[in-house]
Write an enzyme that holds these catalytic residues in place. Sequence first.
Site, PDB file in Angstrom:
ATOM      1  N   CYS A 110      46.641  41.518  42.498  1.00 22.64           N
ATOM      2  CA  CYS A 110      46.328  40.420  43.425  1.00 22.64           C
ATOM      3  C   CYS A 110      47.528  40.085  44.322  1.00 22.64           C
ATOM      4  O   CYS A 110      47.853  40.843  45.218  1.00 22.64           O
ATOM      5  CB  CYS A 110      45.807  39.199  42.659  1.00 22.64           C
ATOM      6  SG  CYS A 110      45.016  38.006  43.770  1.00 22.64           S
ATOM      7  N   HIS A 211      41.379  41.259  39.450  1.00 22.18           N
ATOM      8  CA  HIS A 211      42.125  40.808  38.265  1.00 22.18           C
ATOM      9  C   HIS A 211      41.637  41.527  37.010  1.00 22.18           C
ATOM     10  O   HIS A 211      40.833  40.968  36.247  1.00 22.18           O
ATOM     11  CB  HIS A 211      41.983  39.290  38.093  1.00 22.18           C
ATOM     12  CG  HIS A 211      42.794  38.506  39.067  1.00 22.18           C
ATOM     13  ND1 HIS A 211      44.085  38.089  38.804  1.00 22.18           N
ATOM     14  CD2 HIS A 211      42.524  38.096  40.323  1.00 22.18           C
ATOM     15  CE1 HIS A 211      44.566  37.435  39.842  1.00 22.18           C
ATOM     16  NE2 HIS A 211      43.638  37.430  40.782  1.00 22.18           N
ATOM     17  N   GLU A 213      43.033  41.852  34.271  1.00 23.85           N
ATOM     18  CA  GLU A 213      43.406  41.138  33.031  1.00 23.85           C
ATOM     19  C   GLU A 213      42.303  40.185  32.571  1.00 23.85           C
ATOM     20  O   GLU A 213      42.226  39.843  31.393  1.00 23.85           O
ATOM     21  CB  GLU A 213      44.747  40.401  33.212  1.00 23.85           C
ATOM     22  CG  GLU A 213      44.709  39.099  34.008  1.00 23.85           C
ATOM     23  CD  GLU A 213      44.677  39.299  35.520  1.00 23.85           C
ATOM     24  OE1 GLU A 213      44.494  40.435  35.985  1.00 23.85           O
ATOM     25  OE2 GLU A 213      44.828  38.288  36.239  1.00 23.85           O
TER      26      GLU A 213
END
Length: 236
Positions: A110, A211, A213
Amino acid sequence: MAEMLYPMIGVPKLGDSLLRQYFQYQYTRCLKKAGAQVQILTPSAGAGSVEHALKTCSGFLFPGGPDIQPQLYGQLAESRCGEPNRVRDAFELALIQGALAAGKPLFCICRGMQLLNVALGGTLTQDIRARQEYNHQDIWNCMSATHPVEIDPDSLLYRIFDADVATVNSMHHQAVDKVGEGLWIVADSPEGFPEALEVEGYPFCLAVQWHPEFMAAQVPAEQKLFRAFVDECRKI
Ligand SMILES: [Mn+2]
């Protein structure tokens, strides 16, 4: 020997608030699951902190965060540009430039992808909301896919995903505009926003606008990005 089995990955500190600590934990969790040790790097005024990080870490993950100060890519802030964190900007820019010069494996997520672009002389679109067809700032669906991306079959990303399309989450309102020196767009959104970059001829650099994660616990392909990165750091 332990360092080789469990490579040390440096991750800049996001901040002190509970929310930022939670975001930080998401990166740490995915890196540790992929077999890494994590060192949280606190921005500090001294140039010694960048040198120390370059010496002690095998690779670096550049995480999400606030909009980058537009002056760093030669523009003035527009009204819809967010408030920058100048301390993080200065520290992370120095760190990524040092890491690029040292050829360290990089995983840029990001804001991290936007930082990579700025570090290599690129620019950003300060607000994409007027041009978007999908909601690219879908913060209430941070764990699930919001929009598709098309992936270049010649890319490292393609080799890891083993697919030329993916659907990803999205929590950004800025995008890479002019691409920096040596960078190559390897995935884009239906509107044509760059969603992943790689550095031509560089040992290992993954940069994604989404993202992973937040998706990795549900989508195995996203955890594979962390695994490929940590596996590369293990060879250093
Ligand atoms: Mn997006």
